[in-house]
Design an enzyme around this catalytic site. Structure first.
Site, PDB file in Angstrom:
ATOM      1  N   ASP A  21      42.238  43.519  38.540  1.00 14.51           N
ATOM      2  CA  ASP A  21      41.200  42.532  38.856  1.00 14.51           C
ATOM      3  C   ASP A  21      41.105  41.449  37.782  1.00 14.51           C
ATOM      4  OD1 ASP A  21      40.472  43.631  41.275  1.00 14.51           O
ATOM      5  OD2 ASP A  21      38.848  44.834  40.450  1.00 14.51           O
ATOM      6  N   GLU A  73      42.845  41.536  54.355  1.00 18.50           N
ATOM      7  CA  GLU A  73      43.794  41.739  55.432  1.00 18.50           C
ATOM      8  C   GLU A  73      43.901  43.175  55.923  1.00 18.50           C
ATOM      9  OE1 GLU A  73      46.062  41.837  51.433  1.00 18.50           O
ATOM     10  OE2 GLU A  73      44.403  40.726  52.319  1.00 18.50           O
ATOM     11  N   HIS A 115      45.788  32.857  57.051  1.00 18.03           N
ATOM     12  CA  HIS A 115      46.258  33.573  55.859  1.00 18.03           C
ATOM     13  C   HIS A 115      46.207  35.083  56.085  1.00 18.03           C
ATOM     14  CE1 HIS A 115      46.938  34.166  51.516  1.00 18.03           C
ATOM     15  NE2 HIS A 115      46.111  35.198  51.657  1.00 18.03           N
ATOM     16  N   GLU A 116      45.088  35.566  56.605  1.00 13.27           N
ATOM     17  CA  GLU A 116      44.952  37.011  56.800  1.00 13.27           C
ATOM     18  C   GLU A 116      45.889  37.517  57.900  1.00 13.27           C
ATOM     19  OE1 GLU A 116      43.485  38.329  54.451  1.00 13.27           O
ATOM     20  OE2 GLU A 116      42.453  36.555  53.733  1.00 13.27           O
ATOM     21  N   GLU A 124      51.025  37.738  47.941  1.00 13.73           N
ATOM     22  CA  GLU A 124      50.214  36.540  48.145  1.00 13.73           C
ATOM     23  C   GLU A 124      51.008  35.234  48.183  1.00 13.73           C
ATOM     24  OE1 GLU A 124      47.448  36.700  49.293  1.00 13.73           O
ATOM     25  OE2 GLU A 124      46.649  38.654  48.712  1.00 13.73           O
ATOM     26  N   ARG A 179      30.923  35.016  47.431  1.00 11.42           N
ATOM     27  CA  ARG A 179      32.368  34.788  47.445  1.00 11.42           C
ATOM     28  C   ARG A 179      32.818  34.296  46.076  1.00 11.42           C
ATOM     29  NH1 ARG A 179      35.420  30.715  51.711  1.00 11.42           N
ATOM     30  NH2 ARG A 179      37.584  31.131  51.038  1.00 11.42           N
ATOM     31  N   TYR A 197      49.296  33.248  44.267  1.00 14.23           N
ATOM     32  CA  TYR A 197      49.223  32.566  45.556  1.00 14.23           C
ATOM     33  C   TYR A 197      49.998  31.243  45.528  1.00 14.23           C
ATOM     34  CZ  TYR A 197      45.178  35.630  46.633  1.00 14.23           C
ATOM     35  OH  TYR A 197      44.351  36.692  46.865  1.00 14.23           O
ATOM     36  N   HIS A 239      49.305  38.051  56.519  1.00 15.06           N
ATOM     37  CA  HIS A 239      49.425  39.306  55.768  1.00 15.06           C
ATOM     38  C   HIS A 239      49.922  40.460  56.649  1.00 15.06           C
ATOM     39  CE1 HIS A 239      48.330  39.000  51.616  1.00 15.06           C
ATOM     40  NE2 HIS A 239      47.194  38.376  51.854  1.00 15.06           N
TER      41      HIS A 239
END
Length: 631
Positions: free
Chosen positions: A402, A295, A319-320, A342, A581, A410, A323
């Site tokens: 991470d 985002e 979603h982005e 999130e 991804r 989320y 943000h």
């Protein structure tokens, strides 16, 4: 000779002592209580007020060279040391910006994934410093692709991914979401390359074989939202404030796929209020980008795995866009409160999709939430239901953010907000509260306690019924699952039950849209009744293993691996080496690692493609492999 031995032993002991003291100093620095346990800096003493970056890109060497100017305010007037975060940076000089006098500085030993503290000794009147430095070719937040890794095949390509704590590998800074500052930048690149950033362009200056792009992000942002791309890229206007960027070879596909972005942005404004960032551009990155989207203000990054050809996966764009309010405007103070970014954004994303859907909006919102619960259950299965990292608020002392990343903040966060909404009478009551929350805390970084206090101040009676401690601090599945509308999921359930019992017909999926088909395949993977014979029958009829839709192909690969269909192995390995991804790559590697006959082939495939994957993805898959060896 004995004297030489004594001297040698003495020198060795001194060196060991120095090494131990360095390690102690670094570990002690991380153990000291600060507003953000993931940062060496202390925002309660000094806060960055603006940042200027001037860098030249040497893509042949995979480095950025130049300097950064940090202007700051001393909250603690007695503080004479500016402590910054860095990671693998070569810092050559620090000067007082006004006097241009050199300042003393030290760079600590690297500590795990947190990097190194940079301590700069300030003069009494120093309020800005210039730091000359060079990034590492192995910078964790920067990936440089060789020409043969791009669609055009002629020029290298650089992109950054600074969330969560990787901005420190691009620029020395207070790398914490608890500090927001505006930034400007000048980026010099070789022609014909183009540079774009998470800021508004202020033009380009040509000079011989190079060009310098200038940027200005006037709205204060946290360091993780600083973003840069350099490549042979082009753009196309979608609306007066939206354009899409990509490599020139696939700009037509990108323009079509994201052609409704302005419509989504307008729907978001209906839900959340005015869009304050000016431009909303999208940039489609090369396949190694490790996330669905990022985002970055004014320039959202998206994965090319969204290019399904039918706009069926653009919920990621919703979603982005969401943000832009939750995450970029109202931000978690540190990564222990990541659900504030999130969970709120998923919740808002689904309200945006409901707004677009019209009269069926609440059905669409509930359907998305039900599908999200499947990803949540998988994340908790991977982490373990008693793992404290599956709580909404977590303790990240000495933990790399991470390593804590999963669907939990989320989906568990979204479910919690659904619950809080249900207590006060539904969207009609909760939506105005959500807008007021955003307006109240815009441009601020907050903790969970701040949100809880705000909710309690607005809904006194409802707040008394919330078991806050269980919701926020209990690991595992949510304390309570909201009663969602399952009307759109019933057809998926019907098809799933027929297939798991071996009843397969060409008409089965005629009434399913793409999202329902993905949901059906996800349910199928969760079934214990499915047989290899049925899976092969389904594939012979619908050819899911040839799908161009990444979500369908991913779900089908998981189904095939679960029933040990050897014909899916090549398909899965090809899929996870053509795109990076993590949503797709990590689960499929994990699945293959559990299949003893193909475990080593999966490891060999990963090792052969290490350079393709982004640093974050590579590191996480390595940890998955190590974890699988212990089981």
């Amino acid at each position: 000779m004995p004297n030489l031995q004594k001297l040698f032993l003495f020198l060795i002991s001194v060196l060991i002592g120095i090494w131990i003291m360095k390690i102690y100093r670094v570990s002690n620095a991380m153990s000291q209580k600060r507003p953000d346990p993931s940062s060496f800096s202390d925002s309660s003493k000094i806060r960055t007020t603006s940042l200027h970056i001037k860098l030249s890109a040497d893509l042949d060497a995979s480095v950025l060279k130049g300097y950064a100017t940090l202007t700051f305010e001393r909250i603690d007037k007695s503080c004479n040391t500016l402590v910054l975060d860095s990671k693998d940076l070569k810092i050559s000089k620090v000067v007082d910006t006004q006097s241009e006098n050199s300042l003393e500085f030290t760079v600590d030993e690297k500590y795990k994934e947190f990097g190194s503290a940079v301590s700069i000794q300030l003069k009494a009147n120093t309020n800005a410093v210039d730091i000359s430095y060079e990034t590492s070719a192995n910078a964790s937040g920067i990936q440089v692709l060789s020409p043969d890794q791009t669609l055009g095949g002629k020029h290298p390509y650089l992109f950054t991914q600074n969330q969560a704590i990787h901005a420190r590998s691009m620029v020395p800074c207070q790398d914490t979401p608890g500090i927001k500052a505006p930034y400007t930048a000048e980026i010099t690149v070789a022609k014909p390359l183009v540079a774009v950033m998470s800021a508004v362009s202020e033009g380009v200056e040509e000079s011989g074989s190079t060009r310098t792009f200038k940027f200005n992000q006037k709205t204060p942002i946290p360091s993780y939202l600083i973003a840069l791309v350099i490549g042979d890229i082009v753009s196309r206007e979608i609306s007066h404030r939206v354009k899409v960027w990509s490599e020139r070879e696939n700009i037509d596909d990108c323009f079509y796929e994201f052609g409704e972005t302005e419509k989504i942005l307008q729907a978001a404004e209906e839900v959340a209020g005015p869009y304050v960032w000016g431009r909303y551009d999208l940039l489609v990155l090369p396949p190694s980008f490790p996330y669905g989207g990022m985002e970055n203000p004014c320039l959202t990054f998206v994965t090319p795995t969204l290019l399904a050809g039918d706009r069926s996966l653009v919920n990621v764009v919703a979603h982005e866009i969401a943000h832009s309010w939750t995450g970029n405007l109202v931000t978690n103070a540190n990564w222990e409160h990541f659900w504030l970014n999130e969970g709120f954004t998923v919740f808002l994303e689904r309200k945006i999709l409901a707004q677009i859907a019209g009269k069926d909006g609440e059905k669409v919102r509930s359907f998305a939430a039900l599908n999200g619960l499947s990803g949540l259950r998988y994340a908790i299965e991977v982490f373990g239901s008693n793992n404290p990292l599956t709580a909404l608020t977590v303790n990240l002392d000495d933990v790399d953010p991470d390593d804590a990343f999963s669907a939990v903040p989320y989906e568990k966060g979204c479910n919690f907000l659904f619950y809080l909404e249900s207590l006060v009478g539904g969207p009609a009551v909760f939506d105005p509260f959500l807008r007021e929350y955003i307006q109240t805390y815009a441009h601020k970084s907050i903790t969970t306690d701040v949100f809880v206090a705000f909710y309690k101040s607005k809904f006194v009676e409802a707040a008394r019924r919330v078991e806050w401690d269980k919701w926020l601090h209990s690991p595992g599945l949510p304390y309570r699952i909201v009663g969602y509308d399952d009307s759109l999921q019933k057809n998926c359930q019907r098809v799933k039950e027929a297939w798991e019992n071996g009843h397969v017909s060409t008409s089965d999926i005629a009434d399913l849209d793409t999202k329902q088909l993905i949901s059906t395949l996800t349910m199928l993977h969760d079934s214990d009744k499915l047989t290899l014979k049925t899976v092969r029958k389904i594939n012979s009829m619908f050819h899911f293993s040839d799908s161009k839709n990444a979500e369908i192909l991913f779900s089908w690969c998981r189904v095939g691996i679960k029933v040990r269909d050897v014909s899916i192995v090549d398909v899965a390995l090809k899929f996870i080496t053509k795109q990076g991804r993590m949503k797709f790559v990590r689960p499929l590697y994990r699945d293959l690692l559990k299949w003893e006959e193909y475990r080593q082939r999966a490891i060999d495939t990963f090792n052969a493609n290490r350079k393709f994957y982004h640093n974050i993805c590579r590191m996480m898959v390595e940890k998955d492999i190590q974890s699988s060896e212990k089981k």
